[in-house]
Design a protein around this motif. Structure first.
Motif, PDB file in Angstrom:
ATOM      1  N   SER A 166      33.048  41.827  53.200  1.00 61.64           N
ATOM      2  CA  SER A 166      34.318  42.330  53.739  1.00 61.64           C
ATOM      3  C   SER A 166      35.369  41.245  53.917  1.00 61.64           C
ATOM      4  O   SER A 166      36.564  41.537  53.973  1.00 61.64           O
ATOM      5  CB  SER A 166      34.080  43.024  55.085  1.00 61.64           C
ATOM      6  N   ALA A 167      34.933  39.964  53.994  1.00 60.41           N
ATOM      7  CA  ALA A 167      35.900  38.898  54.266  1.00 60.41           C
ATOM      8  C   ALA A 167      36.933  38.716  53.157  1.00 60.41           C
ATOM      9  O   ALA A 167      38.140  38.736  53.426  1.00 60.41           O
ATOM     10  CB  ALA A 167      35.157  37.592  54.549  1.00 60.41           C
ATOM     11  N   PRO A 168      36.522  38.538  51.882  1.00 64.72           N
ATOM     12  CA  PRO A 168      37.542  38.313  50.846  1.00 64.72           C
ATOM     13  C   PRO A 168      38.145  39.595  50.282  1.00 64.72           C
ATOM     14  O   PRO A 168      39.033  39.531  49.424  1.00 64.72           O
ATOM     15  CB  PRO A 168      36.756  37.568  49.754  1.00 64.72           C
ATOM     16  N   THR A 169      37.690  40.757  50.715  1.00 66.80           N
ATOM     17  CA  THR A 169      38.140  42.015  50.101  1.00 66.80           C
ATOM     18  C   THR A 169      39.113  42.811  50.963  1.00 66.80           C
ATOM     19  O   THR A 169      39.639  43.830  50.509  1.00 66.80           O
ATOM     20  CB  THR A 169      36.926  42.926  49.803  1.00 66.80           C
TER      21      THR A 169
ATOM     22  N   ILE B  62      33.582  32.674  47.484  1.00 64.35           N
ATOM     23  CA  ILE B  62      34.225  32.017  46.345  1.00 64.35           C
ATOM     24  C   ILE B  62      34.580  33.023  45.255  1.00 64.35           C
ATOM     25  O   ILE B  62      35.727  33.101  44.801  1.00 64.35           O
ATOM     26  CB  ILE B  62      33.311  30.912  45.784  1.00 64.35           C
ATOM     27  N   VAL B  63      33.586  33.818  44.831  1.00 62.71           N
ATOM     28  CA  VAL B  63      33.811  34.773  43.745  1.00 62.71           C
ATOM     29  C   VAL B  63      34.798  35.851  44.170  1.00 62.71           C
ATOM     30  O   VAL B  63      35.589  36.349  43.351  1.00 62.71           O
ATOM     31  CB  VAL B  63      32.476  35.396  43.290  1.00 62.71           C
ATOM     32  N   GLY B  64      34.768  36.204  45.463  1.00 65.59           N
ATOM     33  CA  GLY B  64      35.650  37.248  45.951  1.00 65.59           C
ATOM     34  C   GLY B  64      37.121  36.926  45.832  1.00 65.59           C
ATOM     35  O   GLY B  64      37.975  37.826  45.836  1.00 65.59           O
ATOM     36  N   THR B  65      37.465  35.642  45.709  1.00 67.25           N
ATOM     37  CA  THR B  65      38.861  35.252  45.519  1.00 67.25           C
ATOM     38  C   THR B  65      39.289  35.349  44.059  1.00 67.25           C
ATOM     39  O   THR B  65      40.476  35.220  43.749  1.00 67.25           O
ATOM     40  CB  THR B  65      39.082  33.806  46.008  1.00 67.25           C
ATOM     41  N   MET B  66      38.320  35.585  43.146  1.00 68.77           N
ATOM     42  CA  MET B  66      38.621  35.553  41.712  1.00 68.77           C
ATOM     43  C   MET B  66      38.444  36.891  41.005  1.00 68.77           C
ATOM     44  O   MET B  66      38.905  37.062  39.873  1.00 68.77           O
ATOM     45  CB  MET B  66      37.731  34.502  41.027  1.00 68.77           C
ATOM     46  N   VAL B  67      37.760  37.851  41.627  1.00 68.65           N
ATOM     47  CA  VAL B  67      37.513  39.134  40.975  1.00 68.65           C
ATOM     48  C   VAL B  67      37.974  40.260  41.887  1.00 68.65           C
ATOM     49  O   VAL B  67      38.230  40.056  43.077  1.00 68.65           O
ATOM     50  CB  VAL B  67      36.016  39.314  40.626  1.00 68.65           C
ATOM     51  N   THR B  68      38.039  41.465  41.347  1.00 71.99           N
ATOM     52  CA  THR B  68      38.405  42.625  42.144  1.00 71.99           C
ATOM     53  C   THR B  68      37.262  42.991  43.085  1.00 71.99           C
ATOM     54  O   THR B  68      36.104  42.606  42.876  1.00 71.99           O
ATOM     55  CB  THR B  68      38.717  43.833  41.253  1.00 71.99           C
ATOM     56  N   TRP B  69      37.596  43.772  44.102  1.00 72.69           N
ATOM     57  CA  TRP B  69      36.570  44.129  45.074  1.00 72.69           C
ATOM     58  C   TRP B  69      35.509  45.023  44.458  1.00 72.69           C
ATOM     59  O   TRP B  69      34.352  45.000  44.885  1.00 72.69           O
ATOM     60  CB  TRP B  69      37.199  44.795  46.304  1.00 72.69           C
TER      61      TRP B  69
END
Length: 461
Positions: A44-47, A167-174
């Protein structure tokens, strides 16, 4: 090397080069559940902004999505021990992975808040089961000289899952980020077909031939497992003479010490404030005077996994108690530094130094938690309960842990609004109490079989 009469299991299996291959492979499969645990917690943090924008959710709707995982985890914790006792350790992990897969699919195809919340609840249930059954399974299959380090891999993979998600959450869609939890869940289910069940559970349920085969596979085809097998069977036969355990039996004199140790460690693990600091790290750094929380959050993510790995390497060398004492002492120092930084800021003293003191304090805190207090309570929990109450006892202790997690994460912002320095002074006091508890109550379990640990705890009550 001499072996005492009570320690019949060798420090390492007497076998050739394949003696540890199956133990390591089995551990590797099991900790995929720990990785899913970390991804689920961190998802839930990066999305947040992306999901809210795509699905047009209000802050309150997203808040339900962010927090409902804890409700699912508490329910998973309640049933985890019973599930692991009825379906076996592998059966519990398989069930948990299947529920997680359902949850990830619900999130991936979500078109609104209801399906999001259902998916989050399912992954939370899986997390609650994994948090109990993974360390228990590893403890029951590992030789005693490696049990601590291997069980610590549980926490290491949780941290790795968190870091990957951030890390990945900043580069891909949720929606694509769902793959980080979905894929290892599928691999876990496949991997379970190729590893043995816990020999101790097989012996407990009377599957004698499967017990012998599983133990031989884990110790190597050339290993002499007769002594270890006899010790396990003798202990289980003794335990089976006891009445069937219920929740009320946890508070009987025979079991009260493992309950006190398990519950105490889980309470202190949560009430030193870890989830409040992790969940609201960015806001905490901003409150301490940073323009943004990005630097501190990135540094936190960078140090967690490596230091947890160091703790895993030290677990079976230094012992559990020394790591716990080093960890809680560092937590005390980190909390005190953070408290002082907020106190100085409030009173306008050394304002240029306040952010550095706060950053240093929180990094010391995170490093200290990672090296001991994050993993060791789960290791000890997996070791101290006799097989006849392990399901009930483990479920109870895991529920306490998740209840504490919810309480701290819910109350943290209220405490910070009341007094930021007072909040960290309070955590400092809890750390001091934890040190006293470890010194006075927690046993050293390094280098002992599970049967020796449980017998010694029973004899001390």
């Amino acid at each position: 090397m001499g072996v005492s009469s009570g320690a019949s299991e060798p420090l390492l299996p007497r076998a050739g080069g394949d003696s540890l291959a199956m133990v390591i492979a089995s551990t590797g499969v099991a900790v995929l559940g720990s990785f899913v645990f970390g991804v689920s917690i961190g998802y839930s943090a990066p999305t947040q902004s992306k999901i809210r924008e795509d699905l047009q959710l209000s802050l309150s709707e997203y808040s339900v999505f962010g927090s409902i995982i804890t409700i699912g985890a508490m329910i998973g914790a309640v049933v985890s021990g019973h599930l692991a006792d009825i379906a076996g350790r592998k059966g519990a992990m398989r069930t948990s992975a299947l529920v997680c897969i359902v949850g990830w699919l619900a999130i991936f195809f979500a078109q609104g808040a209801v399906s999001l919340d259902f998916g989050r609840f399912c992954t939370g249930f899986g997390v609650g089961v994994f948090s109990y059954v993974v360390p228990v399974f590893i403890a029951e299959i590992a030789p005693k000289a490696l049990r601590g380090g291997l069980t610590t891999l549980n926490q290491l993979l949780v941290c790795t899952g968190l870091s990957v998600t951030y890390i990945v959450g900043t580069m891909v869609t949720w929606r694509m980020l769902v793959i980080a939890g979905f894929a290892p869940s599928v691999i876990l289910i496949v991997g379970l077909f190729f590893i043995p069940e816990s020999p101790r559970w097989l012996a407990k349920v009377g599957r004698q031939k499967e017990f012998e085969i599983a133990l031989q596979r884990l110790r190597g085809k050339d290993a002499d497992v007769s002594i270890e097998a006899a010790e396990i069977k003798e202990f289980i036969e003794t335990i089976e003479n006891f009445p069937k355990a219920g929740v009320q039996d946890l508070f009987n004199r025979a079991y009260i010490r493992p309950v006190v140790v398990g519950v105490g460690l889980m309470v202190f693990q949560q009430f030193v404030g870890i989830n409040g600091i992790l969940f609201y790290a960015s806001e905490t750094f901003v409150s301490a005077g940073f323009a943004s929380g990005d630097l501190g959050t990135i540094l936190m993510g960078c140090i967690q996994a490596p230091i947890t790995a160091v703790g895993a390497l030290l677990m079976d060398r230094s012992g559990r108690r020394p790591l716990l004492l080093i960890s809680t002492s560092g937590l005390l120092i980190g909390s005190l530094m953070s408290a002082i930084s907020f106190y100085l800021k409030i009173h306008g003293i050394f304002l240029d130094q306040v952010p550095i003191i706060a950053l240093t304090g929180i990094l010391v805190y995170i490093a200290s938690f990672s090296i001991g207090m994050g993993a060791v309570p789960w290791v000890i929990m997996s070791e101290i309960f006799p097989i006849n109450i392990k399901g009930i006892g483990g479920s109870f202790v895991t529920l306490v842990n998740w209840s504490g997690s919810w309480a701290v994460s819910f109350a943290f912002n209220f405490f910070m609004s009341w007094s930021s320095s007072g909040t960290f002074f309070l955590f400092t006091l809890v750390c001091a109490m934890a040190i006293l508890f470890i010194v006075k109550v927690v046993p050293e379990t390094k280098g002992k079989t599970l049967e020796e640990i449980q017998a010694s705890m029973n004899s001390s009550t």
